[in-house]
Design a protein around this motif. Structure first.
Motif, PDB file in Angstrom:
ATOM      1  N   HIS A   1      72.538  64.074 -31.478  1.00 34.82           N
ATOM      2  CA  HIS A   1      71.831  63.775 -32.113  1.00 34.82           C
ATOM      3  C   HIS A   1      72.966  63.895 -33.988  1.00 34.82           C
TER       4      HIS A   1
ATOM      5  N   LEU B   1      62.551  61.050 -31.292  1.00 33.34           N
ATOM      6  CA  LEU B   1      64.036  59.833 -31.015  1.00 33.34           C
ATOM      7  C   LEU B   1      62.885  59.092 -30.412  1.00 33.34           C
TER       8      LEU B   1
ATOM      9  N   ALA C   1      70.837  63.139 -25.996  1.00 36.54           N
ATOM     10  CA  ALA C   1      69.906  62.226 -24.620  1.00 36.54           C
ATOM     11  C   ALA C   1      70.984  61.726 -24.498  1.00 36.54           C
TER      12      ALA C   1
ATOM     13  N   TRP D   1      60.616  64.995 -30.933  1.00 33.05           N
ATOM     14  CA  TRP D   1      61.574  65.834 -28.955  1.00 33.05           C
ATOM     15  C   TRP D   1      60.791  67.770 -29.300  1.00 33.05           C
TER      16      TRP D   1
ATOM     17  N   PHE E   1      68.420  58.447 -32.140  1.00 33.94           N
ATOM     18  CA  PHE E   1      67.504  60.185 -33.222  1.00 33.94           C
ATOM     19  C   PHE E   1      67.964  60.059 -34.350  1.00 33.94           C
TER      20      PHE E   1
END
Length: 202
Positions: free
Chosen positions: A53, A104, A60, A118, A97
């Motif tokens: 992020h 996301l 992620a 998220w 992101f």
């Protein structure tokens, strides 16, 4: 033994590089020290997508097990997922992101672009239109546009302004304003085919 790397991502502020491997493991390297700092099993199959992020302590990953996993990224050593997102039916190849919304985006071999929140750990919408693997995603820095490319030979420009208006735009106070079902929250604006541009008919 040399491992095949399927996806990589740089941390936005730390000298960290995350690498997804074909074995399903994830490695984190300090590229200033030129030293591997962490490694763990992230997926049951190759890790094809890795994404930090831009401002939140989140990492992620997506893989051939069709799962998207969110990891706490406060430190370089991450070994336990915060949660998993389930909704794809094939390999996950792309993660992105949003820097403005608690979203996301994920895409891959099922041709679907999924938009997740998220914070609430839920899918906001599933965007279909591509007829082959989705290979890349990009968000416009100031307009409500999403760009996607696919092995179907097209590049699509999507307008997600309806989705933005239905949800809060601040990271800390997500709230669903209206139902996300029964309406097109993301619509095709343009389709490029063979270097030709044409207004989409949807």
């Amino acid at each position: 033994k040399v491992e095949k790397v399927r996806g990589v991502c740089l941390h936005p502020s730390q000298p960290w590089l995350a690498a997804g491997l074909a074995t399903g493991r994830l490695q984190v390297w300090d590229y200033v020290q030129s030293q591997q700092r962490a490694e763990w099993q992230a997926h049951a199959g190759p890790v094809r997508a890795v994404c930090y992020h831009p401002s939140q302590p989140l990492l992620a990953t997506g893989g051939d097990d069709t799962r998207v996993r969110i990891w706490e990224a406060n430190t370089i050593e991450v070994t336990r997922a915060k949660f998993s997102l389930v909704g794809h039916s094939d390999y996950v190849r792309v993660l992105l992101f949003s820097p403005l919304h608690p979203w996301l985006l994920s895409a891959g071999d099922d041709g679907i672009i999924a938009v997740w929140n998220w914070q609430s750990r839920s899918m906001l919408c599933s965007v279909s239109g591509h007829t082959h693997w989705v290979t890349s995603l990009a968000l416009h820095p100031s307009l409500d546009y999403l760009l996607s490319s696919s092995l179907d030979g097209t590049v699509r420009l999507w307008d997600y302004s309806a989705l933005r208006h239905r949800t809060s735009t601040t990271l800390g106070t997500h709230q669903v304003v209206d139902t996300l079902f029964g309406a097109l929250d993301v619509v095709t604006e343009y389709i490029w085919e063979g270097f030709q541009i044409g207004r989409a008919h949807v």
